[in-house]
Design a protein around this motif. Structure first.
Motif, PDB file in Angstrom:
ATOM      1  N   LYS A  99       0.828  -1.207   0.000  1.00  0.00           N
ATOM      2  CA  LYS A  99       0.000   0.000   0.000  1.00  0.00           C
ATOM      3  C   LYS A  99       0.863   1.258   0.000  1.00  0.00           C
ATOM      4  O   LYS A  99       0.603   2.203  -0.751  1.00  0.00           O
ATOM      5  N   ARG A 100       1.900   1.269   0.838  1.00  0.00           N
ATOM      6  CA  ARG A 100       2.776   2.451   0.928  1.00  0.00           C
ATOM      7  C   ARG A 100       3.450   2.743  -0.406  1.00  0.00           C
ATOM      8  O   ARG A 100       3.458   3.880  -0.874  1.00  0.00           O
ATOM      9  N   ILE A 131      -6.886  -8.199 -12.197  1.00  0.00           N
ATOM     10  CA  ILE A 131      -7.898  -8.668 -11.259  1.00  0.00           C
ATOM     11  C   ILE A 131      -8.919  -7.559 -11.081  1.00  0.00           C
ATOM     12  O   ILE A 131      -8.662  -6.405 -11.449  1.00  0.00           O
ATOM     13  N   ASP A 132     -10.077  -7.892 -10.555  1.00  0.00           N
ATOM     14  CA  ASP A 132     -11.068  -6.830 -10.350  1.00  0.00           C
ATOM     15  C   ASP A 132     -10.726  -6.025  -9.100  1.00  0.00           C
ATOM     16  O   ASP A 132      -9.933  -6.453  -8.254  1.00  0.00           O
ATOM     17  N   LEU A 133     -11.315  -4.868  -9.020  1.00  0.00           N
ATOM     18  CA  LEU A 133     -11.004  -3.940  -7.934  1.00  0.00           C
ATOM     19  C   LEU A 133     -11.291  -4.552  -6.567  1.00  0.00           C
ATOM     20  O   LEU A 133     -10.500  -4.392  -5.643  1.00  0.00           O
ATOM     21  N   SER A 134     -12.385  -5.283  -6.446  1.00  0.00           N
ATOM     22  CA  SER A 134     -12.714  -5.865  -5.139  1.00  0.00           C
ATOM     23  C   SER A 134     -11.658  -6.873  -4.698  1.00  0.00           C
ATOM     24  O   SER A 134     -11.332  -6.955  -3.516  1.00  0.00           O
ATOM     25  N   ALA A 135     -11.099  -7.621  -5.655  1.00  0.00           N
ATOM     26  CA  ALA A 135     -10.030  -8.576  -5.316  1.00  0.00           C
ATOM     27  C   ALA A 135      -8.794  -7.825  -4.839  1.00  0.00           C
ATOM     28  O   ALA A 135      -8.148  -8.236  -3.868  1.00  0.00           O
ATOM     29  N   LEU A 171      -8.750  -4.827  -3.476  1.00  0.00           N
ATOM     30  CA  LEU A 171      -9.058  -4.235  -2.169  1.00  0.00           C
ATOM     31  C   LEU A 171      -8.907  -5.262  -1.054  1.00  0.00           C
ATOM     32  O   LEU A 171      -8.400  -4.943   0.024  1.00  0.00           O
ATOM     33  N   ARG A 172      -9.322  -6.512  -1.302  1.00  0.00           N
ATOM     34  CA  ARG A 172      -9.142  -7.572  -0.299  1.00  0.00           C
ATOM     35  C   ARG A 172      -7.665  -7.823  -0.059  1.00  0.00           C
ATOM     36  O   ARG A 172      -7.237  -8.023   1.073  1.00  0.00           O
ATOM     37  N   LEU A 173      -6.869  -7.795  -1.127  1.00  0.00           N
ATOM     38  CA  LEU A 173      -5.423  -8.022  -0.994  1.00  0.00           C
ATOM     39  C   LEU A 173      -4.797  -6.922  -0.135  1.00  0.00           C
ATOM     40  O   LEU A 173      -4.091  -7.206   0.824  1.00  0.00           O
ATOM     41  N   LYS A 224      -7.417  -8.906   3.873  1.00  0.00           N
ATOM     42  CA  LYS A 224      -8.480  -9.895   4.013  1.00  0.00           C
ATOM     43  C   LYS A 224      -8.164 -11.179   3.270  1.00  0.00           C
ATOM     44  O   LYS A 224      -8.826 -12.187   3.456  1.00  0.00           O
ATOM     45  N   THR A 225      -7.158 -11.124   2.421  1.00  0.00           N
ATOM     46  CA  THR A 225      -6.669 -12.298   1.722  1.00  0.00           C
ATOM     47  C   THR A 225      -5.146 -12.221   1.692  1.00  0.00           C
ATOM     48  O   THR A 225      -4.581 -11.147   1.772  1.00  0.00           O
ATOM     49  N   CYS A 226      -4.505 -13.343   1.605  1.00  0.00           N
ATOM     50  CA  CYS A 226      -3.036 -13.358   1.593  1.00  0.00           C
ATOM     51  C   CYS A 226      -2.516 -13.785   0.221  1.00  0.00           C
ATOM     52  O   CYS A 226      -1.596 -14.585   0.118  1.00  0.00           O
ATOM     53  N   THR A 227      -3.125 -13.233  -0.819  1.00  0.00           N
ATOM     54  CA  THR A 227      -2.761 -13.634  -2.186  1.00  0.00           C
ATOM     55  C   THR A 227      -1.635 -12.806  -2.778  1.00  0.00           C
ATOM     56  O   THR A 227      -1.309 -12.976  -3.945  1.00  0.00           O
TER      57      THR A 227
END
Length: 128
Positions: free
Chosen positions: A10-11, A29-33, A35-37, A41-44
């Protein structure tokens, strides 16, 4: 360590002025995926590591530099004591890899000894 990596992604994205949508597009990937990353919320992130390094124009060494050193605050009589840095986890993992390598080499030696013993028994059986 996961949280540190996600914070770093993110930084760096913010430092480079890349929008959330642009990151999602670049990673296909889609924006929601995405955002989870980035929210953890996901460790992908590992799945996209190579692409992230290309997007950020960083080497793996530069990306992971400083990750694994955590700051802990210890309270002593209701006041914060000095910050203690925990040794980089890399050293811990390196030690474990060395232990596994040693055990693997020992297993190979045992395997070779068993093969030689069986060959010897077969030879003795053939000689009789």
């Amino acid at each position: 360590m996961q949280a540190e990596i996600i914070q770093k992604i993110k930084r760096i994205r913010l430092e480079k002025g890349i929008s959330l949508q642009e990151m999602a597009d670049r990673l296909n990937i889609d924006l929601s995926a995405y955002l989870r990353l980035e929210s953890g919320k996901t460790c992908t992130w590992g799945k996209y590591l190579e692409d992230l390094l290309l997007i950020f124009e960083l080497s793996p060494e530069d990306f992971f530099k400083g990750i694994g050193k955590k700051k802990f605050f210890f309270k002593r009589k209701n006041s914060f004591a000095k910050i203690s840095y925990v040794e980089n986890l890399h050293a811990e993992y390196k030690k474990k890899v060395e232990q596994i390598e040693f055990l693997y080499q020992e297993s190979l030696k045992d395997k070779d000894a068993i093969i030689e013993m069986l060959k010897s028994k077969l030879k003795n059986k053939d000689d009789n």
